[in-house]
Scaffold this motif. Structure first.
Motif, PDB file in Angstrom:
ATOM      1  N   LEU A 215      47.314 -37.027  -7.852  1.00  0.00           N
ATOM      2  CA  LEU A 215      48.094 -35.784  -7.693  1.00  0.00           C
ATOM      3  C   LEU A 215      47.511 -34.915  -6.584  1.00  0.00           C
ATOM      4  O   LEU A 215      46.289 -34.770  -6.491  1.00  0.00           O
ATOM      5  N   PRO A 216      48.379 -34.324  -5.762  1.00  0.00           N
ATOM      6  CA  PRO A 216      47.871 -33.486  -4.678  1.00  0.00           C
ATOM      7  C   PRO A 216      47.264 -32.190  -5.224  1.00  0.00           C
ATOM      8  O   PRO A 216      47.781 -31.608  -6.173  1.00  0.00           O
ATOM      9  N   CYS A 217      46.172 -31.750  -4.631  1.00  0.00           N
ATOM     10  CA  CYS A 217      45.569 -30.473  -5.015  1.00  0.00           C
ATOM     11  C   CYS A 217      45.677 -29.502  -3.841  1.00  0.00           C
ATOM     12  O   CYS A 217      45.631 -29.919  -2.687  1.00  0.00           O
ATOM     13  N   PRO A 218      45.801 -28.219  -4.123  1.00  0.00           N
ATOM     14  CA  PRO A 218      45.889 -27.258  -3.032  1.00  0.00           C
ATOM     15  C   PRO A 218      44.600 -27.229  -2.208  1.00  0.00           C
ATOM     16  O   PRO A 218      43.510 -27.403  -2.759  1.00  0.00           O
ATOM     17  N   GLY A 219      44.729 -27.016  -0.906  1.00  0.00           N
ATOM     18  CA  GLY A 219      43.571 -26.864  -0.032  1.00  0.00           C
ATOM     19  C   GLY A 219      43.485 -25.430   0.462  1.00  0.00           C
ATOM     20  O   GLY A 219      44.320 -24.580   0.084  1.00  0.00           O
ATOM     21  N   PRO A 220      42.498 -25.135   1.315  1.00  0.00           N
ATOM     22  CA  PRO A 220      42.308 -23.759   1.809  1.00  0.00           C
ATOM     23  C   PRO A 220      43.542 -23.200   2.500  1.00  0.00           C
ATOM     24  O   PRO A 220      43.793 -21.988   2.448  1.00  0.00           O
ATOM     25  N   ALA A 221      44.315 -24.063   3.143  1.00  0.00           N
ATOM     26  CA  ALA A 221      45.475 -23.575   3.891  1.00  0.00           C
ATOM     27  C   ALA A 221      46.755 -23.545   3.059  1.00  0.00           C
ATOM     28  O   ALA A 221      47.829 -23.191   3.549  1.00  0.00           O
ATOM     29  N   SER A 222      46.643 -23.910   1.775  1.00  0.00           N
ATOM     30  CA  SER A 222      47.861 -23.993   0.957  1.00  0.00           C
ATOM     31  C   SER A 222      48.432 -22.613   0.670  1.00  0.00           C
ATOM     32  O   SER A 222      47.702 -21.628   0.570  1.00  0.00           O
ATOM     33  N   HIS A 223      49.733 -22.552   0.533  1.00  0.00           N
ATOM     34  CA  HIS A 223      50.385 -21.367   0.003  1.00  0.00           C
ATOM     35  C   HIS A 223      51.482 -21.840  -0.954  1.00  0.00           C
ATOM     36  O   HIS A 223      51.657 -23.056  -1.146  1.00  0.00           O
ATOM     37  N   LYS A 224      52.179 -20.896  -1.536  1.00  0.00           N
ATOM     38  CA  LYS A 224      53.067 -21.288  -2.647  1.00  0.00           C
ATOM     39  C   LYS A 224      54.143 -22.282  -2.214  1.00  0.00           C
ATOM     40  O   LYS A 224      54.537 -23.166  -2.996  1.00  0.00           O
ATOM     41  N   TYR A 225      54.611 -22.179  -0.974  1.00  0.00           N
ATOM     42  CA  TYR A 225      55.674 -23.109  -0.573  1.00  0.00           C
ATOM     43  C   TYR A 225      55.126 -24.502  -0.268  1.00  0.00           C
ATOM     44  O   TYR A 225      55.814 -25.502  -0.477  1.00  0.00           O
ATOM     45  N   THR A 226      53.883 -24.568   0.254  1.00  0.00           N
ATOM     46  CA  THR A 226      53.338 -25.910   0.523  1.00  0.00           C
ATOM     47  C   THR A 226      53.028 -26.640  -0.775  1.00  0.00           C
ATOM     48  O   THR A 226      52.926 -27.864  -0.801  1.00  0.00           O
ATOM     49  N   ARG A 227      52.832 -25.905  -1.863  1.00  0.00           N
ATOM     50  CA  ARG A 227      52.620 -26.563  -3.158  1.00  0.00           C
ATOM     51  C   ARG A 227      53.938 -27.048  -3.745  1.00  0.00           C
ATOM     52  O   ARG A 227      53.956 -27.832  -4.696  1.00  0.00           O
ATOM     53  N   GLY A 228      55.056 -26.617  -3.192  1.00  0.00           N
ATOM     54  CA  GLY A 228      56.353 -27.065  -3.652  1.00  0.00           C
ATOM     55  C   GLY A 228      57.105 -25.980  -4.372  1.00  0.00           C
ATOM     56  O   GLY A 228      56.603 -25.375  -5.316  1.00  0.00           O
ATOM     57  N   MET A 229      58.311 -25.714  -3.864  1.00  0.00           N
ATOM     58  CA  MET A 229      59.181 -24.720  -4.523  1.00  0.00           C
ATOM     59  C   MET A 229      60.276 -25.464  -5.290  1.00  0.00           C
ATOM     60  O   MET A 229      60.951 -26.340  -4.748  1.00  0.00           O
ATOM     61  N   VAL A 230      60.426 -25.105  -6.544  1.00  0.00           N
ATOM     62  CA  VAL A 230      61.447 -25.734  -7.397  1.00  0.00           C
ATOM     63  C   VAL A 230      62.541 -24.716  -7.693  1.00  0.00           C
ATOM     64  O   VAL A 230      62.258 -23.588  -8.129  1.00  0.00           O
ATOM     65  N   ALA A 231      63.783 -25.107  -7.454  1.00  0.00           N
ATOM     66  CA  ALA A 231      64.939 -24.295  -7.839  1.00  0.00           C
ATOM     67  C   ALA A 231      65.593 -24.948  -9.048  1.00  0.00           C
ATOM     68  O   ALA A 231      65.830 -26.159  -9.050  1.00  0.00           O
ATOM     69  N   ILE A 232      65.836 -24.157 -10.076  1.00  0.00           N
ATOM     70  CA  ILE A 232      66.448 -24.696 -11.300  1.00  0.00           C
ATOM     71  C   ILE A 232      67.758 -23.973 -11.544  1.00  0.00           C
ATOM     72  O   ILE A 232      67.806 -22.730 -11.549  1.00  0.00           O
ATOM     73  N   VAL A 233      68.823 -24.751 -11.714  1.00  0.00           N
ATOM     74  CA  VAL A 233      70.140 -24.160 -11.955  1.00  0.00           C
ATOM     75  C   VAL A 233      70.311 -23.974 -13.455  1.00  0.00           C
ATOM     76  O   VAL A 233      70.344 -24.961 -14.209  1.00  0.00           O
TER      77      VAL A 233
END
Ligand SMILES: NC(=O)C1=CN([C@@H]2O[C@H](COP(=O)(O)OP(=O)(O)OC[C@H]3O[C@@H](n4cnc5c(N)ncnc54)[C@H](O)[C@@H]3O)[C@@H](O)[C@H]2O)[C@@H](O)CC1
Length: 448
Positions: A204-222
């Motif tokens: 599983l990918p882990c956040p790095g120093p340059a990560s922000h919320k969008y690089t971790r993945g944004m989920v849209a739920i209908v």
């Protein structure tokens, strides 16, 4: 597996050599478990029986008290050669004396019909009288592909099944998998086919120093009629690694404040920062729901996870027209409604369904199968307490979070989400509710 054995034989490895490896592997396993007790090896007429003859000869040569009982004379050349190595008597199966250790080598992958009643009854008696029952390749009477289990193994459980050369569908699919007890793989030195690949711990990918919320993945739920289901999926997405989760439509009240609520409109869902969209949990099946699903599938703007109600509204030809991946998450009933009953084992069926839909299929059950047209990943051993309302919504959110990660491979993402969900289920223990499960994704994710 039979294809792998045939290929190995065609490449010059004789059936006798494979059988010797199988028999020696069985003997080695039995040696560890028998602890000096009397051993009875029951042999059928085919190569499974041949494996038993080799195992018995090896154990006898090492001083173990071992007997053979057979249903018939060996019928294959390799099984005849194997029996020729045996120096002792051969008891008729019907009159065989029981022993504390029973090694079942009556039938393996060559089973052509259900066991006759008299064989099944005698196996029940012998297995009941044994302290330890070990099956070579499969408990006799198991259909390797259909994964049906013989009656005798229901009455007198097999403790260990020694899978010869490779796992077969019956080792991981129920009811056969439950009848196998613990499954141990015996290496026969032949290339294992990819027919059954049990999913391991995902990378599983882990956040790095340059990560922000969008690089971790944004989920849209209908969201839809039952806002709680969408909120459960949203919590699951957040706790399984997503950096941002937005609920579109009527997400109702409650849930963590970290979930962003937005109105449903086509423009919002074209936001390029969205990594994956989930539609289905609590959606409802009315015309509005149908239109929203159709618009999302046609827009082809983001990877999609389609679950629950949305599976009932899906035009099965639509995903194949897209360029971005689609993951479908049916349980058995939804699978049947969508795909009917394709040919082959459940693994074959999931793969055919994935090919038909042009999607990744996550066929949920006691063993969950994640399939593309080309490959399957099997997740056995789910906690039976997962059979409670809302756990499917949690799974859909968990998969969406893995799919939303930039560069995610859809099959790996669906498999990773399924693994995390199962792990969270294990952490929850007994009698939990879906909210607990969603919360347990944090420790599950931390431990992966
Ligand atoms: N194919 C190979 O190259 C190898 C196979 N091996 C072993 O061989 C097994 C497969 O061997 P076979 O193909 O000979 O098949 P099996 O040994 O499983 O059984 C086949 C025999 O059982 C009879 N039979 C099938 N169903 C029956 C039923 N319900 N009642 C009564 N008789 C029934 C068949 O007529 C045939 O004589 C594997 O599971 C494994 O244990 C190993 O020895 C390794 C090598």
């Amino acid at each position: 597996m039979r294809a792998a054995e045939d290929a190995a034989v065609a490449a010059g490895t004789s059936v006798d050599t494979l059988m010797r490896c199988a028999g020696e592997g069985i003997a080695a396993a039995v040696r560890r478990l028998a602890a000096g007790s009397d051993i009875l090896v029951v042999c059928g007429p085919g190569n499974n029986g041949g494996d038993g003859s080799i195992a018995a000869s090896v154990l006898h040569s090492q001083g173990f008290p071992v007997r053979i009982a057979a249903t018939a004379d060996p019928k294959t050349p390799a099984a005849r050669n194997a029996r020729d190595r045996w120096v002792g008597e051969v008891e008729p199966f019907a009159q065989a004396r029981p022993a504390p250790i029973l090694i079942d080598c009556l039938f393996g992958t060559g089973l052509s019909r259900a066991l006759d009643d008299d064989l099944d009854t005698r196996m029940t008696e012998l297995a009941r009288d044994a302290r330890l029952v070990i099956a070579a390749d499969l408990p006799s009477g198991t259909d390797a592909d259909a994964a049906t289990a013989p009656d005798w193994a229901r009455h007198a459980p097999v403790m260990v099944t020694l899978a010869l050369g490779a796992l077969k569908p019956a080792h991981v699919l129920h009811p056969a998998a439950a009848a196998c007890g613990a499954v141990r793989l015996i290496d026969l030195g032949i290339d294992r086919p990819a027919a059954v690949t049990v999913a391991g711990t995902p990378d599983l990918p882990c956040p790095g120093p340059a990560s922000h919320k969008y690089t971790r993945g944004m989920v849209a739920i209908v969201a839809g009629h039952m806002a709680g289901a969408a909120r459960l999926a949203a919590v699951a997405a957040l706790r399984s690694g997503a950096g941002y989760v937005a609920l579109y439509g009527d997400g109702g009240q409650g849930g963590p404040d970290a979930i962003v609520h937005r109105p449903f409109d086509g423009d919002a869902l074209s936001d390029a920062r969205i990594g994956a969209i989930l539609i289905g949990p609590g959606l409802g099946r009315d015309a509005v729901a149908r239109d929203r699903l159709a618009a999302l599938v046609a827009a082809d703007a983001h990877p999609l996870v389609i679950d629950g109600d949305a599976l009932h509204l899906l035009d099965l030809d639509a995903p194949a027209r897209r360029t971005r991946p689609v993951v479908l998450t049916p349980h058995a009933g939804e699978f049947k409604a969508l795909f009917g009953t394709p040919a082959g084992s459940l693994l074959d069926q999931a793969r055919s369904a994935a090919a038909r839909a042009g999607a990744i299929v996550v066929l949920k059950g006691p063993t969950t199968i994640v399939a593309s047209a080309a490959a399957t990943r099997v997740h056995p051993g789910g906690n039976p307490w997962l059979s409670t309302a809302g756990t499917g919504d949690v799974l859909a959110g968990t998969i969406a979070a893995q799919l939303a990660h930039p560069g995610a491979d859809p099959l790996a993402a669906a498999s990773a989400g399924t693994w995390l969900h199962a792990r969270a289920g294990q952490l929850c223990g007994a009698s939990f509710v879906a909210d607990d499960l969603a919360n347990a994704l944090t420790p599950a994710r931390a431990g992966a």
